[in-house]
Design a protein around this motif. Structure first.
Motif, PDB file in Angstrom:
ATOM      1  N   ALA A   1       6.410 -27.792 -21.922  1.00 30.65           N
ATOM      2  CA  ALA A   1       5.596 -27.362 -23.064  1.00 30.65           C
ATOM      3  C   ALA A   1       4.139 -27.210 -22.653  1.00 30.65           C
ATOM      4  CB  ALA A   1       5.750 -28.359 -24.201  1.00 30.65           C
TER       5      ALA A   1
ATOM      6  N   THR B   1      -1.715 -17.100 -20.438  1.00 27.20           N
ATOM      7  CA  THR B   1      -2.202 -16.914 -19.073  1.00 27.20           C
ATOM      8  C   THR B   1      -3.358 -17.875 -18.777  1.00 27.20           C
ATOM      9  OG1 THR B   1      -1.547 -14.592 -19.200  1.00 27.20           O
ATOM     10  CG2 THR B   1      -3.080 -15.189 -17.447  1.00 27.20           C
TER      11      THR B   1
ATOM     12  N   ALA C   1       3.845 -23.070 -27.992  1.00 26.36           N
ATOM     13  CA  ALA C   1       4.525 -21.839 -28.411  1.00 26.36           C
ATOM     14  C   ALA C   1       5.352 -21.270 -27.266  1.00 26.36           C
ATOM     15  CB  ALA C   1       3.492 -20.807 -28.856  1.00 26.36           C
ATOM     16  N   SER C   2       6.435 -20.592 -27.616  1.00 25.34           N
ATOM     17  CA  SER C   2       7.221 -19.863 -26.622  1.00 25.34           C
ATOM     18  C   SER C   2       7.879 -20.809 -25.616  1.00 25.34           C
ATOM     19  CB  SER C   2       6.331 -18.845 -25.890  1.00 25.34           C
ATOM     20  OG  SER C   2       7.080 -18.083 -24.987  1.00 25.34           O
ATOM     21  N   ILE C   3       8.353 -21.938 -26.101  1.00 27.41           N
ATOM     22  CA  ILE C   3       8.913 -22.954 -25.211  1.00 27.41           C
ATOM     23  C   ILE C   3      10.430 -22.777 -25.119  1.00 27.41           C
ATOM     24  CG2 ILE C   3       9.085 -25.424 -24.741  1.00 27.41           C
ATOM     25  CD1 ILE C   3       6.186 -24.141 -24.780  1.00 27.41           C
ATOM     26  N   MET C   4      10.915 -22.482 -23.910  1.00 29.71           N
ATOM     27  CA  MET C   4      12.345 -22.258 -23.713  1.00 29.71           C
ATOM     28  C   MET C   4      13.106 -23.563 -23.903  1.00 29.71           C
ATOM     29  SD  MET C   4      14.261 -19.818 -23.500  1.00 29.71           S
ATOM     30  CE  MET C   4      14.058 -18.162 -22.950  1.00 29.71           C
TER      31      MET C   4
ATOM     32  N   LEU D   1       7.730 -12.252 -18.083  1.00 27.65           N
ATOM     33  CA  LEU D   1       6.731 -13.046 -18.809  1.00 27.65           C
ATOM     34  C   LEU D   1       6.801 -14.533 -18.472  1.00 27.65           C
ATOM     35  CD1 LEU D   1       7.294 -11.281 -22.232  1.00 27.65           C
ATOM     36  CD2 LEU D   1       5.174 -11.214 -20.926  1.00 27.65           C
TER      37      LEU D   1
ATOM     38  N   GLY E   1       4.396 -16.914 -16.293  1.00 25.72           N
ATOM     39  CA  GLY E   1       3.287 -16.083 -15.818  1.00 25.72           C
ATOM     40  C   GLY E   1       3.669 -14.632 -15.642  1.00 25.72           C
ATOM     41  N   THR E   2       2.807 -13.763 -16.157  1.00 25.55           N
ATOM     42  CA  THR E   2       3.037 -12.318 -16.047  1.00 25.55           C
ATOM     43  C   THR E   2       2.684 -11.833 -14.635  1.00 25.55           C
ATOM     44  OG1 THR E   2       0.778 -11.812 -16.677  1.00 25.55           O
ATOM     45  CG2 THR E   2       2.386 -12.023 -18.477  1.00 25.55           C
TER      46      THR E   2
HETATM   47  C1  LIG Z   1      11.495 -15.755 -21.888  1.00 20.03           C
HETATM   48  C2  LIG Z   1      10.260 -16.600 -21.881  1.00 20.03           C
HETATM   49  C3  LIG Z   1      10.335 -17.940 -21.575  1.00 20.03           C
HETATM   50  C4  LIG Z   1       9.196 -18.737 -21.593  1.00 20.03           C
HETATM   51  N1  LIG Z   1       9.334 -20.081 -21.374  1.00 20.03           N
HETATM   52  C5  LIG Z   1       8.228 -20.886 -21.473  1.00 20.03           C
HETATM   53  C6  LIG Z   1       8.372 -22.315 -21.374  1.00 20.03           C
HETATM   54  O1  LIG Z   1       9.487 -22.840 -21.241  1.00 20.03           O
HETATM   55  N2  LIG Z   1       7.251 -23.085 -21.458  1.00 20.03           N
HETATM   56  C7  LIG Z   1       6.015 -22.547 -21.634  1.00 20.03           C
HETATM   57  O2  LIG Z   1       5.046 -23.298 -21.692  1.00 20.03           O
HETATM   58  N3  LIG Z   1       5.835 -21.182 -21.770  1.00 20.03           N
HETATM   59  C8  LIG Z   1       6.934 -20.359 -21.694  1.00 20.03           C
HETATM   60  N4  LIG Z   1       6.801 -18.987 -21.867  1.00 20.03           N
HETATM   61  C9  LIG Z   1       5.486 -18.428 -22.110  1.00 20.03           C
HETATM   62  C10 LIG Z   1       4.939 -17.683 -20.888  1.00 20.03           C
HETATM   63  O3  LIG Z   1       4.567 -18.589 -19.877  1.00 20.03           O
HETATM   64  C11 LIG Z   1       3.767 -16.824 -21.371  1.00 20.03           C
HETATM   65  O4  LIG Z   1       4.309 -15.810 -22.203  1.00 20.03           O
HETATM   66  C12 LIG Z   1       2.989 -16.200 -20.229  1.00 20.03           C
HETATM   67  O5  LIG Z   1       2.329 -17.187 -19.478  1.00 20.03           O
HETATM   68  C13 LIG Z   1       1.960 -15.187 -20.742  1.00 20.03           C
HETATM   69  O6  LIG Z   1       1.156 -15.761 -21.726  1.00 20.03           O
HETATM   70  P1  LIG Z   1       0.989 -15.016 -23.134  1.00 20.03           P
HETATM   71  O7  LIG Z   1       2.345 -14.635 -23.590  1.00 20.03           O
HETATM   72  O8  LIG Z   1       0.170 -15.887 -24.026  1.00 20.03           O
HETATM   73  O9  LIG Z   1       0.230 -13.690 -22.823  1.00 20.03           O
HETATM   74  P2  LIG Z   1      -1.402 -13.486 -22.662  1.00 20.03           P
HETATM   75  O10 LIG Z   1      -1.953 -14.539 -21.771  1.00 20.03           O
HETATM   76  O11 LIG Z   1      -1.996 -13.342 -24.015  1.00 20.03           O
HETATM   77  O12 LIG Z   1      -1.396 -12.101 -21.919  1.00 20.03           O
HETATM   78  C14 LIG Z   1      -1.093 -10.890 -22.612  1.00 20.03           C
HETATM   79  C15 LIG Z   1      -1.205  -9.738 -21.614  1.00 20.03           C
HETATM   80  O13 LIG Z   1      -2.518  -9.715 -21.055  1.00 20.03           O
HETATM   81  C16 LIG Z   1      -2.457  -9.817 -19.642  1.00 20.03           C
HETATM   82  N5  LIG Z   1      -3.546 -10.692 -19.183  1.00 20.03           N
HETATM   83  C17 LIG Z   1      -3.897 -11.911 -19.629  1.00 20.03           C
HETATM   84  N6  LIG Z   1      -4.921 -12.406 -18.930  1.00 20.03           N
HETATM   85  C18 LIG Z   1      -5.214 -11.485 -17.971  1.00 20.03           C
HETATM   86  C19 LIG Z   1      -6.189 -11.422 -16.929  1.00 20.03           C
HETATM   87  N7  LIG Z   1      -7.033 -12.421 -16.672  1.00 20.03           N
HETATM   88  N8  LIG Z   1      -6.193 -10.311 -16.144  1.00 20.03           N
HETATM   89  C20 LIG Z   1      -5.323  -9.302 -16.372  1.00 20.03           C
HETATM   90  N9  LIG Z   1      -4.390  -9.306 -17.352  1.00 20.03           N
HETATM   91  C21 LIG Z   1      -4.334 -10.398 -18.138  1.00 20.03           C
HETATM   92  C22 LIG Z   1      -1.111 -10.459 -19.334  1.00 20.03           C
HETATM   93  O14 LIG Z   1      -0.645 -10.087 -18.048  1.00 20.03           O
HETATM   94  C23 LIG Z   1      -0.236  -9.908 -20.432  1.00 20.03           C
HETATM   95  O15 LIG Z   1       0.283  -8.651 -20.065  1.00 20.03           O
HETATM   96  C24 LIG Z   1       7.932 -18.182 -21.881  1.00 20.03           C
HETATM   97  C25 LIG Z   1       7.854 -16.808 -22.180  1.00 20.03           C
HETATM   98  C26 LIG Z   1       8.992 -16.032 -22.212  1.00 20.03           C
HETATM   99  C27 LIG Z   1       8.889 -14.591 -22.617  1.00 20.03           C
END
Ligand SMILES: Cc1cc2nc3c(=O)[nH]c(=O)nc-3n(C[C@H](O)[C@H](O)[C@H](O)COP(=O)(O)OP(=O)(O)OC[C@H]3O[C@@H](n4cnc5c(N)ncnc54)[C@H](O)[C@@H]3O)c2cc1C
Length: 381
Positions: free
Chosen positions: A123, A131, A154-157, A358, A361-362
């Motif tokens: 979490a 990110t 949020a978004s915790i698997m 996602l 980390g993206t």
């Molecule tokens: C299937 C799935 C499983 C997941 N499981 C977990 C889990 O178990 N535990 C957990 O804690 N999280 C989990 N996540 C969350 C995941 O780690 C985040 O979705 C991911 O880190 C991206 O954060 P965000 O979604 O808030 O996007 P944001 O950080 O808001 O980013 C949105 C977009 O902006 C881009 N962006 C952001 N910052 C920058 C930058 N500095 N430079 C360039 N581009 C940038 C990103 O690449 C992305 O395309 C999960 C997500 C998914 C979809």
């Protein structure tokens, strides 16, 4: 560089693939439609020992190398990506706990993970911090000899199944050094769960964990206060290579399905496989998947050899899920209209595998790590 698995790794790959083919793959579609694992699945995975991949043998685990953990996750993903998440979380969290816990904490924490009694969530992400995870807002307010956690993850698997969580909260000032990791039970009445309605991985139980004044003690801290981001997260250095292999497992299964179809489906008097546009597209994807797999395995090998896995792990994480999505999409096209239906084998795989672009980390987050190494921190974005 050794391109062969050891005899033990090959045997482990075969036994996991057999288990996945007989006990997991047949239920993939039903799990997806229901949005949850079939009854008994978590216990069956536990009986295979797969929650104990990275748990030391003295605490009831298999104590396997990181490459073997990758092998297991790749095979499970080929059967059903969604079942990987509790296994992945157990492997990562057990490793982090083993590296940072006291002997007393390890005796308390690790055996239930290995037995599958403790299903673990990681979490970290919050509604406003993904990110930029080092800036998480969840608070841990001092309270006697412990803390009180308040905030939303949020978004915790595996939110739907988790009994325990590795939860990151702010005990100190701003930035990474103010974050502490806690390993806690999630049965406190102050913890509530909200499922998300997802594109794919629907049985994975992703959702929000809401903490409303949840008391935690000193014995729940992993490492020390303030170690959460810097020390504890170091244990996640190879997690991205594991997720890369999960994506590649899905793509391999989809390509196999496309190859079988191309060999049997006749168009204009001969099998589709006889047309270069079909056969060569499969060759191109198979080549890219193969190369991405080597990068991921290099990261895991480095982890096992005590070398830094972070660079190939991050290279694999931006590349492999992208390559996997493209390969699964092409596999779908090879099946034509049969690929487009949810009754076929590939549509779900495409929905599922996109999530790997996602999770953890993206591409932007992982390329940033690579850029800092390639260009130097002062010249990187
Ligand atoms: C299937 C799935 C499983 C997941 N499981 C977990 C889990 O178990 N535990 C957990 O804690 N999280 C989990 N996540 C969350 C995941 O780690 C985040 O979705 C991911 O880190 C991206 O954060 P965000 O979604 O808030 O996007 P944001 O950080 O808001 O980013 C949105 C977009 O902006 C881009 N962006 C952001 N910052 C920058 C930058 N500095 N430079 C360039 N581009 C940038 C990103 O690449 C992305 O395309 C999960 C997500 C998914 C979809």
């Amino acid at each position: 560089m050794d391109f062969e698995f050891t005899a033990e790794q090959k045997a482990f790959a075969k036994s996991t693939a057999d288990f996945a083919a007989s006990r997991i793959a047949p239920h993939r579609r039903d799990n997806d439609v229901r949005g949850s694992y079939r009854d008994g699945l978590i216990a069956e995975i536990a009986a295979e020992g797969l929650y104990g991949l990275r748990v030391p043998a003295e605490h009831g685990g298999l104590e396997l190398d990181a490459v073997s953990a990758g092998i297991a996750l790749e095979e499970l993903a080929a059967a059903d990506l969604t079942v990987c998440f509790p296994v992945l979380n157990a492997a990562l969290v057990a490793g982090v706990l083993a590296a940072n816990g006291t002997p007393e904490q390890l005796r308390r924490w690790l055996p239930p993970i290995a037995r599958g009694e403790a299903v673990v969530a990681v979490a970290l992400t919050e509604p406003d911090h993904g990110t930029d995870a080092a800036n998480i807002a969840m608070t841990a307010e001092p309270d006697g000899d412990g803390w009180v956690l308040t905030g939303v993850k949020a978004s915790i698997m595996a939110t739907a199944y988790a009994t325990h969580g590795l939860v990151f909260a702010r005990t100190g000032g701003p930035g990474a050094r103010g974050v502490t990791a806690f390993y806690i039970g999630l049965d406190d009445p102050g913890v509530t769960r909200e499922r998300t309605n997802d594109l794919g991985c629907r049985a994975g139980g992703r959702g929000d964990l809401v903490f409303d004044r949840v008391r935690v003690g000193r014995e729940d801290v992993v490492g020390g206060p303030g170690d959460g981001f810097i020390e504890v997260m170091r244990g996640f250095g190879f997690s991205r290579a594991l997720i890369a292999l999960m994506a590649l497992g899905v793509a391999r299964a989809a390509l196999d399905e496309a190859i079988a179809h191309a060999k049997s489906r006749v168009a204009f008097g001969q099998p589709l496989s006889k047309y270069q546009s079909v056969a060569f597209s499969l060759v191109e994807h198979a080549t890219v998947l193969h190369a991405a797999r080597l990068v991921a395995l290099e990261a895991l090998t480095r982890q096992d050899e005590g070398l830094d896995p972070v660079l190939p792990s991050n290279m694999a994480k931006w590349w492999a899920p992208k390559a996997a999505v493209e390969a699964v999409q092409q596999a779908l096209l090879v099946l034509g209209h049969l690929g487009y239906t949810e009754d076929g084998p590939i549509a779900q795989r495409l929905r599922d595998v996109i999530g790997m672009q996602l999770a953890d980390g993206t591409a932007a987050a992982t390329k940033l790590v690579v850029a800092r190494s390639l260009l130097g921190r002062e010249h990187a974005p």
